[in-house]
Write a protein that holds these residues in place. Structure first.
Motif, PDB file in Angstrom:
ATOM      1  N   LEU A 298       0.836  -1.191   0.000  1.00  0.00           N
ATOM      2  CA  LEU A 298       0.000   0.000   0.000  1.00  0.00           C
ATOM      3  C   LEU A 298       0.875   1.246   0.000  1.00  0.00           C
ATOM      4  O   LEU A 298       1.945   1.266   0.602  1.00  0.00           O
ATOM      5  CB  LEU A 298      -0.917   0.013   1.232  1.00  0.00           C
ATOM      6  N   GLU A 299       0.399   2.268  -0.658  1.00  0.00           N
ATOM      7  CA  GLU A 299       1.179   3.504  -0.768  1.00  0.00           C
ATOM      8  C   GLU A 299       1.120   4.277   0.541  1.00  0.00           C
ATOM      9  O   GLU A 299       0.053   4.442   1.141  1.00  0.00           O
ATOM     10  CB  GLU A 299       0.627   4.363  -1.900  1.00  0.00           C
ATOM     11  N   ALA A 300       2.281   4.744   1.015  1.00  0.00           N
ATOM     12  CA  ALA A 300       2.354   5.542   2.232  1.00  0.00           C
ATOM     13  C   ALA A 300       3.633   6.369   2.210  1.00  0.00           C
ATOM     14  O   ALA A 300       4.671   5.923   1.701  1.00  0.00           O
ATOM     15  CB  ALA A 300       2.322   4.646   3.468  1.00  0.00           C
ATOM     16  N   ARG A 301       3.540   7.581   2.751  1.00  0.00           N
ATOM     17  CA  ARG A 301       4.733   8.428   2.890  1.00  0.00           C
ATOM     18  C   ARG A 301       5.432   8.039   4.182  1.00  0.00           C
ATOM     19  O   ARG A 301       4.858   8.163   5.275  1.00  0.00           O
ATOM     20  CB  ARG A 301       4.325   9.897   2.941  1.00  0.00           C
ATOM     21  N   PHE A 302       6.667   7.613   4.055  1.00  0.00           N
ATOM     22  CA  PHE A 302       7.402   7.146   5.235  1.00  0.00           C
ATOM     23  C   PHE A 302       8.480   8.164   5.592  1.00  0.00           C
ATOM     24  O   PHE A 302       9.249   8.620   4.738  1.00  0.00           O
ATOM     25  CB  PHE A 302       8.046   5.787   4.949  1.00  0.00           C
TER      26      PHE A 302
END
Length: 415
Positions: A298-302
């Motif tokens: 899943l896309e996420a800003r880390f």
């Protein structure tokens, strides 16, 4: 400080009891004081009238014998008080009857007695100042000692009310713990046989009933999940043998959803039973979270601040992070942000935020809390919080001021 605040809380039962005792004591003191004052006044009037009549008899006898008068004797009708002359005139026997009258002067009161002698009124007055001072002193002493008794009785009544107050506070604390989910909490109240004991016994009985119902629900959930597992494995195998096609893809998708649901139910059953144990070891937190995000797909800003190390079970940490990110995508809106700062992992979305019921009572199975958060069975956050307890971490939920849901996982640092 809580004890001091409880002591100073004027709305507490302690001070209500003290106020009731003070009011009752004050009413008793006022009633007794009025009765004593009235009785003393009546006795003083009777004694004063008797003294005045005795003095009048002696003065009349002396005046008739040698014509002399004492300083308090009055034979001039104009010098006799009007009220006394009216009383003397209204006597049935105007030749030998006598009348008395009290002159209530606030400084020098006196008792008058008069009778008709040789056709004219003859009167004497007796000084009542000493009697007035005695009664005033008695009134002062009664008020002073009544206030002194109240000053002692009110604090003593407040202290005496502390015992039932303490028992009631213990019952309230236990009820709050039960409301927070600690169904093992009990009041441990003694058998005093009073109303507080009855309330405590009711709270304990309620906790026992809730605990038993929860255990029955947990057993039912575990039994259903175990019973579904065997036919579900058959469905998984059978769906894999179906020929490729749109209908086959739909069946496989629904079977996968059902399989995930059963696995989550089994996981919750193990968490409820306390069968899950952690295998902690020092790990780099940022690297573990980064790998977990990659596995979710899943896309996420880390974002990571440094490379902190924590002592935890990486498999269970991976499960928590995956559930939080999946929940953010399923029920929130992108962008989903994941931040590692120190030993804290924060997952945030930009959707409508967590519902008020979840923020107040925590995640509950089979409840998503609000329609705007989307549809779901509410097991993901329940599992995440359960796994957080297993690894000794704390998972909190909040809403951002500018919108969006925030889940904050606080892990113990590596020793």
């Amino acid at each position: 400080m809580p004890a001091v605040r409880a002591l100073l809380n004027w709305r507490s039962l302690r001070w209500k009891i003290a106020l009731l005792v003070a009011a009752a004591s004050g009413a008793v003191a006022l009633t007794v004081g009025l009765l004593v004052h009235r009785s003393t006044l009546d006795r003083a009037m009777n004694d004063g009238a008797a003294k005045a009549l005795t003095a009048l008899s002696h003065s009349v006898e002396r005046y008739g014998r040698d014509g002399t008068m004492s300083p308090g004797d009055v034979s001039d009708p104009a010098a006799i008080p009007d009220e006394l002359r009216h009383r003397l005139r209204d006597r049935p026997d105007s030749t030998g009857g006598s009348a008395t009258w009290y002159d209530g002067d606030p400084v020098h009161p006196s008792m008058w007695a008069a009778q008709t002698y040789r056709g004219k009124p003859f009167a004497v007055s007796v000084d009542m100042t000493a009697d007035l001072l005695t009664r005033r002193a008695l009134d002062r002493h009664m008020w002073k000692y009544s206030l002194a008794v109240l000053a002692v009785v009110v604090p003593l009544s407040a202290l005496a009310a502390e015992l039932p107050n303490r028992r009631l506070r213990r019952v309230a604390r236990t009820a709050r713990r039960i409301s927070a989910g600690d169904l093992a909490a009990r009041t441990a109240a003694g058998g005093a046989g009073d109303e507080v004991s009855a309330i405590a016994a009711t709270v304990d009985s309620m906790a026992d009933s809730l605990h038993e119902r929860l255990r029955a629900e947990q057993r039912f959930t575990a039994d259903v999940a175990h019973e579904l597992r065997t036919p579900l494995m058959g469905l998984v195998t059978a769906s894999g043998l179906l020929p490729a096609g749109e209908a086959t893809d739909l069946v496989r998708d629904r079977v996968a959803v059902l399989r995930n649901l059963v696995e989550e139910l089994l996981e919750i059953a193990r968490l409820d039973a306390g069968a899950e144990t952690a295998d902690p070891r020092p790990v780099p937190l940022a690297a573990v979270v980064r790998d977990s995000l990659a596995r979710t797909g899943l896309e996420a800003r880390f974002t990571a601040h440094g490379e902190p190390r924590v002592e935890t079970d990486p498999r269970r940490l991976d499960r928590i992070v995956a559930n939080l990110v999946a929940n953010a995508h399923r029920h929130g809106r992108t962008p989903v942000e994941v931040e590692v700062a120190g030993t804290t992992v924060t997952v945030r979305d930009h959707g409508p935020g967590f519902p008020a019921d979840l923020l107040a009572h925590g995640p509950q199975r089979f409840r998503t809390g609000a329609a705007e958060r989307g549809r779901g069975h509410g097991l993901g956050l329940t599992i995440a919080r359960g796994q957080a307890r297993v690894i000794g971490a704390r998972l909190d939920f909040a809403n951002a001021p500018d919108g969006g849901a925030i889940a904050v996982l606080r892990l113990p640092a590596a020793s």
